[in-house]
Scaffold this active site. Structure first.
Site, PDB file in Angstrom:
ATOM      1  N   CYS A 100      -1.429  -3.912   5.334  1.00 42.84           N
ATOM      2  CA  CYS A 100      -0.638  -3.109   4.421  1.00 42.84           C
ATOM      3  C   CYS A 100       0.851  -3.174   4.798  1.00 42.84           C
ATOM      4  O   CYS A 100       1.716  -3.259   3.925  1.00 42.84           O
ATOM      5  CB  CYS A 100      -1.156  -1.684   4.496  1.00 42.84           C
ATOM      6  SG  CYS A 100      -0.342  -0.614   3.350  1.00 42.84           S
ATOM      7  N   CYS A 200      -4.484   3.148   4.902  1.00 45.23           N
ATOM      8  CA  CYS A 200      -3.087   3.154   4.504  1.00 45.23           C
ATOM      9  C   CYS A 200      -2.996   3.508   3.018  1.00 45.23           C
ATOM     10  O   CYS A 200      -3.505   2.774   2.182  1.00 45.23           O
ATOM     11  CB  CYS A 200      -2.584   1.737   4.749  1.00 45.23           C
ATOM     12  SG  CYS A 200      -0.891   1.464   4.385  1.00 45.23           S
TER      13      CYS A 200
END
Length: 395
Positions: A100, A200
């Site tokens: 991410c 995330c």
């Protein structure tokens, strides 16, 4: 006045990061990334993006900075979620947080920020950036955060020199309690907000539910392998070279169903990962059962009793060239070179003494001590003192 776009997540860390930058005289803009729409798999009250975006907006209002929301859910699905499904299907265990940062925050988000005329992007990560000169060229360093308990450099282990050149980490010199104190002093709504857990941007996810969206349940066997199994008691061969020894130490044991006894059933080997203890639903053992390996082809989970089970412990791992990454490109090893480092194979693991060995096809990492549950698909990151030099996907 340099312009900085802060990824305001609705948490205390990014809120204080924005405040500190403004105080330092930057022109600060807050941007909230919306990366997920599907509430069916999130444990909703744990981290709903709506509450987070409201908190981020209130923080921006309080600090007197412009604020907007960007919807990156399409890119997030393509680059993170699809990758996760793909890795689990192969029997590997991905780390979406590392991805991410590389793919979303410091790529898609960074590009949006640069289009908005930003000089930098900033996040609320507990890490620091250093700049050194080498033969007339600036080299960027990724340094551990001052707060040992919160250091998040591991999550940024895949960043490039280009990405680091545009990054700022305003809270890297602070500890978490200091960050909360600042937020309280200036009356930020996020001052006492709990840290978000889980994926995330998605929040806490019921991982089996999440994976079941794509990976269908398939009943299979749970096999227990005894510590006394002869696989673990074979005589160590005589090695003719260092590389031969490393290949042996990092080898994957090829378990067969008849190496142990069937102790239960599961709903899909691809839902399990090495070192996992929860979710096996097998009782009656002296020590708890841990997953020591999964075979997604045969749909079998291999388990062993106790966290010192020999099936969990290994001294070396291998990273293929195409999954090898150096933040410090100037320090990348050439074939046959080695380097003493400290390394970790998961976030929060204390750094371990290790030696890197570069070979034609990739890189071996040999640890001084046995490591538990070295897991394919996870990232190994290596450091010199408090600088993260590089990382790779465990193959």
């Amino acid at each position: 006045m340099k312009r900085v776009i802060v990824g305001l997540s609705g948490g205390v860390d990014s809120s204080v990061a924005a405040y500190l930058l403004k105080k330092q005289g930057y022109e600060v803009i807050g941007l909230f990334m919306k990366n997920w729409h599907d509430d069916s798999v999130t444990i909703s009250n744990e981290c709903p993006w709506l509450d987070d975006s409201n908190d981020a907006m209130l923080v921006a209002e309080k600090l007197g900075i412009p604020f907007q929301t960007v919807d990156l859910s399409k890119q997030y699905k393509e680059r993170i979620v699809d990758y996760m499904f793909n890795e689990y299907e192969k029997g590997r265990t991905p780390n979406p947080d590392v991805l991410c940062n590389r793919e979303i925050k410091f790529d898609v988000f960074l590009k949006i920020a640069l289009e908005l005329g930003a000089d930098y992007v900033a996040t609320g990560h507990y890490c620091r950036k250093g700049i050194i000169e080498s033969s007339g060229k600036e080299i960027y360093q990724l340094l551990a955060g001052v707060d040992n308990n919160k250091d998040q450099s591991y999550f940024l282990c895949q960043l490039s020199q280009e990405q680091l050149s545009k990054a700022l980490f305003p809270i890297g010199e602070l500890t978490k309690p200091e960050v909360r104190d600042i937020a309280n002093d200036i009356g930020l709504v996020t001052a006492d907000k709990k840290d978000s857990q889980g994926l995330c941007f998605i929040g806490k996810v019921r991982l089996p539910d999440f994976l079941q969206q794509q990976l269908k349940p398939r009943e299979g066997l749970i096999v227990e392998i005894s510590k006394e199994q002869e696989i673990y008691n074979q005589i160590v061969p005589a090695f003719t070279s260092e590389i031969e020894k490393l290949a042996y130490l990092s080898r994957k044991i090829d378990y067969k169903a008849n190496d142990g006894k069937v102790v239960g059933k599961h709903q899909g080997a691809h839902y399990f990962t090495k070192g996992q203890r929860k979710g096996l639903a097998v009782g009656g053992t002296v020590d708890p059962l841990f997953v020591i390996d999964t075979d997604v082809e045969q749909n079998i989970i291999y388990t062993g009793q106790g966290k010192e089970h020999p099936g969990l412990l290994k001294k070396a791992l291998f990273v293929n060239n195409d999954e090898l990454h150096w933040i410090r490109e100037d320090l990348a090893l050439k074939v046959n070179e080695k380097l003493d480092v400290k390394a970790r194979i998961r976030y929060r693991q204390p750094l371990q003494k290790a030696i890197l060995y570069k070979v034609d096809s990739g890189l071996y990492v040999e640890f001084e001590d046995y490591q538990s549950a070295i897991t394919e698909g996870q990232f190994v990151a290596w450091y010199s003192n408090d600088e993260l030099l590089g990382s790779g996907v465990i193959s």
